[in-house]
Design a protein around this motif. Sequence first.
Motif, PDB file in Angstrom:
ATOM      1  N   VAL A 154      10.797  11.916  -1.119  1.00 53.06           N
ATOM      2  CA  VAL A 154       9.493  11.475  -1.595  1.00 53.06           C
ATOM      3  C   VAL A 154       8.702  10.888  -0.429  1.00 53.06           C
ATOM      4  CG1 VAL A 154       8.339   9.896  -3.178  1.00 53.06           C
ATOM      5  CG2 VAL A 154      10.311  11.209  -3.935  1.00 53.06           C
ATOM      6  N   GLY A 155       9.381  10.178   0.472  1.00 57.78           N
ATOM      7  CA  GLY A 155       8.720   9.665   1.667  1.00 57.78           C
ATOM      8  C   GLY A 155       8.132  10.798   2.505  1.00 57.78           C
ATOM      9  N   ALA A 156       8.918  11.859   2.670  1.00 53.69           N
ATOM     10  CA  ALA A 156       8.455  12.988   3.488  1.00 53.69           C
ATOM     11  C   ALA A 156       7.220  13.642   2.880  1.00 53.69           C
ATOM     12  CB  ALA A 156       9.575  14.025   3.631  1.00 53.69           C
ATOM     13  N   VAL A 157       7.192  13.705   1.548  1.00 52.99           N
ATOM     14  CA  VAL A 157       6.089  14.395   0.883  1.00 52.99           C
ATOM     15  C   VAL A 157       4.844  13.516   0.802  1.00 52.99           C
ATOM     16  CG1 VAL A 157       5.361  15.408  -1.311  1.00 52.99           C
ATOM     17  CG2 VAL A 157       7.660  15.842  -0.422  1.00 52.99           C
ATOM     18  N   GLN A 158       5.030  12.248   0.449  1.00 54.86           N
ATOM     19  CA  GLN A 158       3.884  11.375   0.208  1.00 54.86           C
ATOM     20  C   GLN A 158       3.348  10.724   1.491  1.00 54.86           C
ATOM     21  OE1 GLN A 158       3.248  12.266  -2.812  1.00 54.86           O
ATOM     22  NE2 GLN A 158       3.760  10.622  -4.210  1.00 54.86           N
TER      23      GLN A 158
ATOM     24  N   LYS B 277      -0.200  11.783  -8.643  1.00 54.85           N
ATOM     25  CA  LYS B 277      -0.642  13.160  -8.410  1.00 54.85           C
ATOM     26  C   LYS B 277       0.341  13.987  -7.585  1.00 54.85           C
ATOM     27  CE  LYS B 277      -3.974  12.057  -4.675  1.00 54.85           C
ATOM     28  NZ  LYS B 277      -3.046  11.959  -3.587  1.00 54.85           N
ATOM     29  N   ASP B 278       1.022  13.336  -6.649  1.00 61.13           N
ATOM     30  CA  ASP B 278       1.913  14.134  -5.807  1.00 61.13           C
ATOM     31  C   ASP B 278       3.398  13.962  -6.125  1.00 61.13           C
ATOM     32  OD1 ASP B 278      -0.257  15.083  -4.374  1.00 61.13           O
ATOM     33  OD2 ASP B 278      -0.291  13.292  -3.127  1.00 61.13           O
ATOM     34  N   LEU B 279       3.711  13.023  -6.968  1.00 64.07           N
ATOM     35  CA  LEU B 279       5.122  12.783  -7.267  1.00 64.07           C
ATOM     36  C   LEU B 279       5.705  14.031  -7.933  1.00 64.07           C
ATOM     37  CD1 LEU B 279       6.688  10.155  -6.793  1.00 64.07           C
ATOM     38  CD2 LEU B 279       6.530   9.729  -9.229  1.00 64.07           C
ATOM     39  N   PRO B 280       6.958  14.378  -7.553  1.00 64.35           N
ATOM     40  CA  PRO B 280       7.526  15.573  -8.179  1.00 64.35           C
ATOM     41  C   PRO B 280       7.420  15.454  -9.704  1.00 64.35           C
ATOM     42  CG  PRO B 280       9.191  14.299  -6.969  1.00 64.35           C
ATOM     43  CD  PRO B 280       7.857  13.733  -6.629  1.00 64.35           C
ATOM     44  N   THR B 281       6.910  16.472 -10.332  1.00 60.55           N
ATOM     45  CA  THR B 281       6.773  16.378 -11.789  1.00 60.55           C
ATOM     46  C   THR B 281       8.090  16.753 -12.435  1.00 60.55           C
ATOM     47  OG1 THR B 281       5.921  18.602 -11.669  1.00 60.55           O
ATOM     48  CG2 THR B 281       4.316  16.836 -12.018  1.00 60.55           C
TER      49      THR B 281
ATOM     50  N   ARG C  34      14.610   1.169  -0.798  1.00 61.40           N
ATOM     51  CA  ARG C  34      13.536   0.533  -1.546  1.00 61.40           C
ATOM     52  C   ARG C  34      12.750   1.569  -2.353  1.00 61.40           C
ATOM     53  NH1 ARG C  34      10.967  -4.439  -0.950  1.00 61.40           N
ATOM     54  NH2 ARG C  34      12.931  -5.052  -0.030  1.00 61.40           N
ATOM     55  N   VAL C  35      12.459   2.692  -1.698  1.00 58.60           N
ATOM     56  CA  VAL C  35      11.739   3.769  -2.394  1.00 58.60           C
ATOM     57  C   VAL C  35      12.552   4.230  -3.606  1.00 58.60           C
ATOM     58  CG1 VAL C  35      10.704   6.061  -2.145  1.00 58.60           C
ATOM     59  CG2 VAL C  35      10.713   4.487  -0.196  1.00 58.60           C
TER      60      VAL C  35
ATOM     61  N   SER D 185       0.845  -1.202   0.000  1.00 58.52           N
ATOM     62  CA  SER D 185       0.000   0.000   0.000  1.00 58.52           C
ATOM     63  C   SER D 185       0.879   1.250   0.000  1.00 58.52           C
ATOM     64  CB  SER D 185      -0.961  -0.015   1.186  1.00 58.52           C
ATOM     65  OG  SER D 185      -0.359   0.552   2.323  1.00 58.52           O
ATOM     66  N   VAL D 186       2.008   1.160   0.693  1.00 60.22           N
ATOM     67  CA  VAL D 186       2.900   2.314   0.736  1.00 60.22           C
ATOM     68  C   VAL D 186       3.515   2.572  -0.629  1.00 60.22           C
ATOM     69  CG1 VAL D 186       5.176   2.996   1.537  1.00 60.22           C
ATOM     70  CG2 VAL D 186       3.447   2.354   3.188  1.00 60.22           C
ATOM     71  N   LYS D 187       3.851   1.489  -1.322  1.00 56.75           N
ATOM     72  CA  LYS D 187       4.430   1.659  -2.655  1.00 56.75           C
ATOM     73  C   LYS D 187       3.435   2.385  -3.547  1.00 56.75           C
ATOM     74  CE  LYS D 187       6.257  -0.772  -6.645  1.00 56.75           C
ATOM     75  NZ  LYS D 187       6.633  -2.034  -7.265  1.00 56.75           N
ATOM     76  N   GLY D 188       2.157   1.996  -3.452  1.00 57.72           N
ATOM     77  CA  GLY D 188       1.113   2.660  -4.233  1.00 57.72           C
ATOM     78  C   GLY D 188       1.045   4.143  -3.896  1.00 57.72           C
ATOM     79  N   GLN D 189       1.107   4.424  -2.595  1.00 53.11           N
ATOM     80  CA  GLN D 189       1.015   5.827  -2.161  1.00 53.11           C
ATOM     81  C   GLN D 189       2.205   6.638  -2.652  1.00 53.11           C
ATOM     82  OE1 GLN D 189      -0.121   4.914   1.970  1.00 53.11           O
ATOM     83  NE2 GLN D 189      -0.274   7.128   2.193  1.00 53.11           N
ATOM     84  N   ILE D 190       3.380   5.998  -2.560  1.00 52.20           N
ATOM     85  CA  ILE D 190       4.598   6.708  -2.962  1.00 52.20           C
ATOM     86  C   ILE D 190       4.566   7.046  -4.439  1.00 52.20           C
ATOM     87  CG2 ILE D 190       7.073   6.391  -3.328  1.00 52.20           C
ATOM     88  CD1 ILE D 190       7.283   6.141  -0.577  1.00 52.20           C
TER      89      ILE D 190
END
Lengths: 114, 280
Positions: B147-151, B18-22, B184-185, B9-14
Amino acid sequence: MQKIPLTLAKPGMKLAKAVTRDNGMVVMGAGMELTETHIERLRGMEVDRITVEGNPVEGADGVDTSAAKRLERLDHLFRRMSGDPWMDQVRGYLNEYFRLKAAEQAARAAAEGK
Amino acid sequence: MVEQDLKTSVKGQILSIKDLPTLPKVLDEVSRLVQDPNANTDEIAKIISRDQVLSAKVLKMVNSPVYGFPGRIGTVQHALVLLGFNVVRGIIISTSVFEMMVKAMEGLWEHSLGCALAANVVAKHAGLADPEEFSVAGLLHDLGKVVGAVQLPELHEAVAAAVREQDLRWFEAERAVMGFGHDRVNAWLARHWNLPGNIREGMSHHHSPETAQLYPETAAVVHVADFIVRVYEFGTGGDDQAAPLSRKALEVLKLKLPDLDRVLDEFAVQLADVSDLDLA
């Protein structure tokens, strides 16, 4: 060696690195001892920072790479490593490296102070 | 299997788009051109140069001592010829996430920059070709933390609390709280962005260089670089401890502890120069 904002530059400080423009052109060479005129000129060229010898400005931002400071911090950094023979060896190596380096830096500073 | 579920589920969220740096659109365009055997550097450079803010940032980065050509690269075209497309692409990614990184974790940008510089110096002293490629892997090695901090802000806060309260290193705390680390991220991100294998393995194996399969040198260089920048406490990766140094990583690079003398000498001299490089 310390990188300081030009606003903290004082006559008598010695450039540890050449001051260059964005395009790489050298404006003042390493080893030059700064005078008030030099500092004015750098200000006119909108130079923000210069790298000078020694650590003349206490608390300037940037990093304290002096070996004495690194030596002092080793115990803290390695606080959870003790008992691991390999990491003890690594710490021993760094301890020796920074100890010699600190002595060398102190000797150079003393020689320049004369 | 709770842990497994959390990971999925975390991988999906990461990776939720929509929130990943573009990443800038030019990057897609450029990536396509690189596959085209008829395209040349001129065309690629032209596309990057259309985005003036981006090209200015790229030139600022490539002219820093991190890449070993301080103040000598005047155009994007020249950067492409000298550093190659993969390096320029890595730089574009890092400049795109720069602001996010600065906001997400204080000191992480400096830590990343220091690691890039250290990676360059280590690679050179290990006699490896194209040290710039190693710099880029170093520059991106902690992207997973950003990315962890943001997502995942709640998990990020729990990791920070574990670091403070239990005196753990960030990587240990991540695994204690989430069951996996930013390595892993990084692997997910690198795949998602199609980064080349060497940069991907540098990012995903810098904590476990002994298990890198395809590019053990890159993983080993980033591992040693991370160790060095932590000894100098330039910036922070989230905690104030030395990292364990892998004996195997040194073996892969054919370096012995005393060989680090020259690496540390050179690193300390150049560090002063990168210390105020910001891309804002």
